[in-house]
Design a protein around this motif. Structure first.
Motif, PDB file in Angstrom:
ATOM      1  N   ASP A  65      -2.615   1.745  -5.823  1.00  0.00           N
ATOM      2  CA  ASP A  65      -2.144   0.510  -5.183  1.00  0.00           C
ATOM      3  C   ASP A  65      -2.353   0.598  -3.667  1.00  0.00           C
ATOM      4  O   ASP A  65      -2.335   1.670  -3.080  1.00  0.00           O
ATOM      5  CB  ASP A  65      -0.662   0.287  -5.475  1.00  0.00           C
ATOM      6  CG  ASP A  65      -0.416  -0.248  -6.875  1.00  0.00           C
ATOM      7  OD1 ASP A  65      -1.406  -0.487  -7.590  1.00  0.00           O
ATOM      8  OD2 ASP A  65       0.759  -0.410  -7.244  1.00  0.00           O
ATOM      9  N   ARG A  66      -2.518  -0.584  -3.061  1.00  0.00           N
ATOM     10  CA  ARG A  66      -2.768  -0.643  -1.622  1.00  0.00           C
ATOM     11  C   ARG A  66      -1.491  -0.975  -0.861  1.00  0.00           C
ATOM     12  O   ARG A  66      -0.695  -1.816  -1.273  1.00  0.00           O
ATOM     13  CB  ARG A  66      -3.835  -1.686  -1.279  1.00  0.00           C
ATOM     14  CG  ARG A  66      -5.276  -1.195  -1.437  1.00  0.00           C
ATOM     15  CD  ARG A  66      -5.709  -1.129  -2.871  1.00  0.00           C
ATOM     16  NE  ARG A  66      -5.596  -2.420  -3.532  1.00  0.00           N
ATOM     17  CZ  ARG A  66      -5.533  -2.595  -4.835  1.00  0.00           C
ATOM     18  NH1 ARG A  66      -5.538  -1.550  -5.653  1.00  0.00           N
ATOM     19  NH2 ARG A  66      -5.456  -3.820  -5.364  1.00  0.00           N
ATOM     20  N   ILE A  67      -1.332  -0.302   0.278  1.00  0.00           N
ATOM     21  CA  ILE A  67      -0.246  -0.559   1.222  1.00  0.00           C
ATOM     22  C   ILE A  67      -0.900  -1.028   2.512  1.00  0.00           C
ATOM     23  O   ILE A  67      -1.733  -0.321   3.084  1.00  0.00           O
ATOM     24  CB  ILE A  67       0.575   0.712   1.473  1.00  0.00           C
ATOM     25  CG1 ILE A  67       1.146   1.256   0.159  1.00  0.00           C
ATOM     26  CG2 ILE A  67       1.675   0.450   2.491  1.00  0.00           C
ATOM     27  CD1 ILE A  67       1.643   2.686   0.254  1.00  0.00           C
ATOM     28  N   LEU A  68      -0.530  -2.214   2.988  1.00  0.00           N
ATOM     29  CA  LEU A  68      -1.197  -2.818   4.144  1.00  0.00           C
ATOM     30  C   LEU A  68      -0.308  -2.745   5.384  1.00  0.00           C
ATOM     31  O   LEU A  68       0.892  -3.029   5.316  1.00  0.00           O
ATOM     32  CB  LEU A  68      -1.544  -4.272   3.832  1.00  0.00           C
ATOM     33  CG  LEU A  68      -2.209  -5.088   4.947  1.00  0.00           C
ATOM     34  CD1 LEU A  68      -3.544  -4.476   5.361  1.00  0.00           C
ATOM     35  CD2 LEU A  68      -2.400  -6.536   4.492  1.00  0.00           C
ATOM     36  N   VAL A 123      -0.214 -13.726  -2.705  1.00  0.00           N
ATOM     37  CA  VAL A 123      -0.171 -12.269  -2.809  1.00  0.00           C
ATOM     38  C   VAL A 123       1.237 -11.862  -3.232  1.00  0.00           C
ATOM     39  O   VAL A 123       2.222 -12.231  -2.585  1.00  0.00           O
ATOM     40  CB  VAL A 123      -0.530 -11.605  -1.463  1.00  0.00           C
ATOM     41  CG1 VAL A 123      -0.323 -10.099  -1.543  1.00  0.00           C
ATOM     42  CG2 VAL A 123      -1.973 -11.911  -1.075  1.00  0.00           C
ATOM     43  N   ASN A 124       1.325 -11.111  -4.304  1.00  0.00           N
ATOM     44  CA  ASN A 124       2.625 -10.665  -4.813  1.00  0.00           C
ATOM     45  C   ASN A 124       2.949  -9.314  -4.201  1.00  0.00           C
ATOM     46  O   ASN A 124       2.694  -8.253  -4.775  1.00  0.00           O
ATOM     47  CB  ASN A 124       2.585 -10.560  -6.338  1.00  0.00           C
ATOM     48  CG  ASN A 124       3.941 -10.202  -6.922  1.00  0.00           C
ATOM     49  OD1 ASN A 124       4.979 -10.418  -6.276  1.00  0.00           O
ATOM     50  ND2 ASN A 124       3.945  -9.628  -8.113  1.00  0.00           N
ATOM     51  N   ALA A 125       3.502  -9.343  -2.975  1.00  0.00           N
ATOM     52  CA  ALA A 125       3.782  -8.110  -2.248  1.00  0.00           C
ATOM     53  C   ALA A 125       5.203  -8.118  -1.712  1.00  0.00           C
ATOM     54  O   ALA A 125       5.811  -9.173  -1.501  1.00  0.00           O
ATOM     55  CB  ALA A 125       2.790  -7.953  -1.088  1.00  0.00           C
ATOM     56  N   VAL A 126       5.723  -6.914  -1.467  1.00  0.00           N
ATOM     57  CA  VAL A 126       6.990  -6.743  -0.755  1.00  0.00           C
ATOM     58  C   VAL A 126       6.657  -6.669   0.733  1.00  0.00           C
ATOM     59  O   VAL A 126       5.828  -5.866   1.153  1.00  0.00           O
ATOM     60  CB  VAL A 126       7.714  -5.461  -1.208  1.00  0.00           C
ATOM     61  CG1 VAL A 126       9.005  -5.280  -0.418  1.00  0.00           C
ATOM     62  CG2 VAL A 126       7.988  -5.499  -2.707  1.00  0.00           C
ATOM     63  N   PRO A 140      -2.336  -6.251  -1.718  1.00  0.00           N
ATOM     64  CA  PRO A 140      -1.437  -5.112  -1.519  1.00  0.00           C
ATOM     65  C   PRO A 140      -0.127  -5.270  -2.276  1.00  0.00           C
ATOM     66  O   PRO A 140       0.339  -6.383  -2.534  1.00  0.00           O
ATOM     67  CB  PRO A 140      -1.199  -5.125  -0.011  1.00  0.00           C
ATOM     68  CG  PRO A 140      -1.366  -6.562   0.384  1.00  0.00           C
ATOM     69  CD  PRO A 140      -2.460  -7.081  -0.504  1.00  0.00           C
ATOM     70  N   THR A 141       0.470  -4.143  -2.613  1.00  0.00           N
ATOM     71  CA  THR A 141       1.784  -4.146  -3.252  1.00  0.00           C
ATOM     72  C   THR A 141       2.888  -4.221  -2.207  1.00  0.00           C
ATOM     73  O   THR A 141       3.946  -4.802  -2.453  1.00  0.00           O
ATOM     74  CB  THR A 141       1.950  -2.874  -4.108  1.00  0.00           C
ATOM     75  OG1 THR A 141       0.847  -2.778  -5.016  1.00  0.00           O
ATOM     76  CG2 THR A 141       3.240  -2.910  -4.897  1.00  0.00           C
TER      77      THR A 141
END
Length: 535
Positions: A75-78, A145-148, A122-123
């Motif tokens: 998974d990607r962290i941006l 985008v489904n991200a926190v 990104p997650t």
């Protein structure tokens, strides 16, 4: 050694599973530093002063929180923000759980932010309000985008420091694959859009050792991260300094006075400082207040700058601080300090370099071919670009897209990009990306981008635009069209409007004719570019 023992040793080094003695990841380095130099300073950023033991605990806490957000391997962290010690923490946390950390270009436009969000999916996104908040919100509102989302430059609940406190600092993380990607850096848009180079543990670790050797980095070394950490030229010295147990100091951006104050206070030894920042520092009316002699600089820079700093006597400095490299290879493939007639020296340890024809044959001495590489520092590929990966990786070689020449003594000279590129300051600006942007203007019929020599920036981006006079297209309108779609350094500083079609050859736009008519020149690889060494 018996043959079965040899096979056992080989398997221990290369096998992706098991308990191989030769396996080493960024997690291992962080944990070893926490054991062997727990009280040594690892990172300084504003009021934060963090030891190696504290750095590992903070990375563990962040990793635990990421796992609680269901961040999975791959998974990607941006990161949508400026320089900060939290970038290093983010990379180490990603390493511990098998994720991939991406520090994006904070100078980009809202449209470019949106592209990265859609491309990466990104997650988790870490973002900042200062300077980039408006662009971040605009981009977030334009894509799905489904991200926190976590703001890092706040002490409010839900901010970075708050979520960090919620994670466990003593969790033990399992073995990672050294060939798994851990860092993703977007390259310049040489085919009209940026591409994310996926860099594995082994590439970072190998390049750390190469750069430490070339630049005399040891545990006493202090590196000032004032250049952008979305750029590999700042990223790899940071990682090498971390690897060698040195001290990383972070500034959010290259502010001339802050650079002087920080070098004076922390006795920094290295930094990626180029024009026009050097000239701005020299223009400070109270420059004599600051002692900058701890800073080791390259002899090819501004003589006044060299006079108030110290000469870089490392192998890299003695070679004129020149080499050839790419983000895709975590930095350098060659270094002039390794000798030879060629302007860009010889390959660094751990890689092989060949100059190949389109058909894959190696060219002869004195001939030009595409620079191709394989070895420890080469990326594993581009994120979400299967067709591009198929073109770039052929028969076990990574094709760089750049041209080079093998000199009679075996050394190398970079000739220039296979496609056209303008270099303004430290930034590579690919013609295709700017042309694609301008071509979306409804009244533009054709566009060609050239680079015109500029004393301060090396080159300035100049757009030759074909438009119907009745449409009333102006230079200001074209520049404003780009301003909302491209990073500010990519937009043209000059726009020429003409009614006549652009000159063409069988291969497309005749850029040589445009250069001749409008004063283009000074491209990377040219003699004029080499003379202007500060760029």
């Amino acid at each position: 050694m018996p043959s079965n023992a040899i096979e056992t040793a080989r398997a221990a080094i290369v096998a992706p599973e098991g308990t191989g003695m030769g396996r080493l990841t960024l997690t291992d380095i962080a944990e070893e530093h926490a054991r062997s130099r727990p009280n040594e300073m690892a990172a300084i950023c504003q009021q934060h002063r963090i030891t190696y033991a504290e750095l590992n605990v903070r990375a563990n806490r962040l990793a635990a929180w990421l796992l609680a957000q269901n961040v999975a391997p791959g998974d990607r962290i941006l990161w949508l923000g400026q320089n900060c010690h939290r970038i290093l923490e983010g990379i180490l946390a990603a390493a511990k759980i098998g994720a991939v950390f991406c520090p994006a270009n904070w100078r980009g436009s809202a449209e470019e932010f949106a592209f990265v969000l859609e491309d990466l999916q990104p997650t988790v996104v870490f973002w900042q309000e200062t300077e980039v908040g408006d662009k971040t919100r605009a981009a977030r509102g334009s894509v799905s985008v489904n991200a926190v989302w976590v703001r890092h430059d706040t002490d409010e609940p839900g901010g970075y420091e708050d979520v960090l406190r919620s994670g466990s600092g003593d969790h033990a993380y399992g073995e990672a694959d050294p060939d798994a990607p851990v860092l993703l850096l977007y390259t310049a848009a040489w085919e009209g859009k940026p591409n994310g180079a996926m860099i594995p543990h082994r590439a970072i670790i190998a390049h750390n050792l190469i750069w430490a050797w070339l630049s005399d980095i040891d545990p006493a070394y202090c590196y000032l991260n004032c250049g952008p950490l979305f750029h590999v030229a700042t990223m790899y010295p940071m990682m090498a300094t971390f690897h060698m147990g040195g001290k990383n100091v972070f500034l959010s951006r290259a502010d001339p006075r802050e650079i002087c104050e920080t070098v004076d206070r922390e006795r920094c030894n290295g930094a990626f400082i180029i024009e026009p920042t050097i000239s701005k520092i020299l223009a400070l009316d109270d420059l004599e207040r600051y002692d900058l002699h701890s800073l080791k600089v390259w002899p090819t820079l501004n003589p006044e700058w060299v006079q108030i700093t110290s000469p870089d006597a490392s192998l890299w400095g003695r070679g004129g601080a020149t080499g050839y490299g790419q983000t895709e290879c975590m930095g350098l493939l060659t270094a002039a300090g390794l000798g030879g007639q060629g302007a860009h020296g010889r390959p660094v340890p751990g890689v092989q370099v060949r100059l190949l024809t389109p058909g894959g044959d190696e060219v002869g001495v004195g001939e030009v071919g595409e620079i191709s590489a394989r070895g420890l520092t080469v990326m594993v590929g581009y994120h979400n670009r299967p067709e591009l990966n198929a073109r770039r990786f052929e028969n076990g070689w990574y094709r760089t897209g750049d041209l080079g020449r093998r000199e009679p003594d075996g050394s190398l000279s970079f000739v220039g990009p296979r496609g056209r590129m303008v270099k303004s300051g430290a930034e590579n600006i690919y013609v295709a990306e700017v042309e694609v942007c301008i071509a979306t203007h409804p009244d533009v019929q054709e566009v060609g981008i050239i680079g015109v020599p500029d004393e301060q920036w090396g080159q300035r981006v100049t757009a030759i635009v074909v438009a119907d006079p009745a449409a009333g297209v102006t230079e200001t309108a074209v520049i404003e069209h780009c301003r909302t779609r491209l990073a500010t350094y990519k937009k043209p500083s000059v726009v020429v409007i003409r009614p006549q079609p652009l000159p063409r050859t069988g291969a497309g736009i005749d850029y040589d004719a445009l250069d001749e008519q409008y004063g283009g020149g000074g491209y990377p690889g040219s003699e004029q570019f080499r003379r202007n060494a500060r760029f």
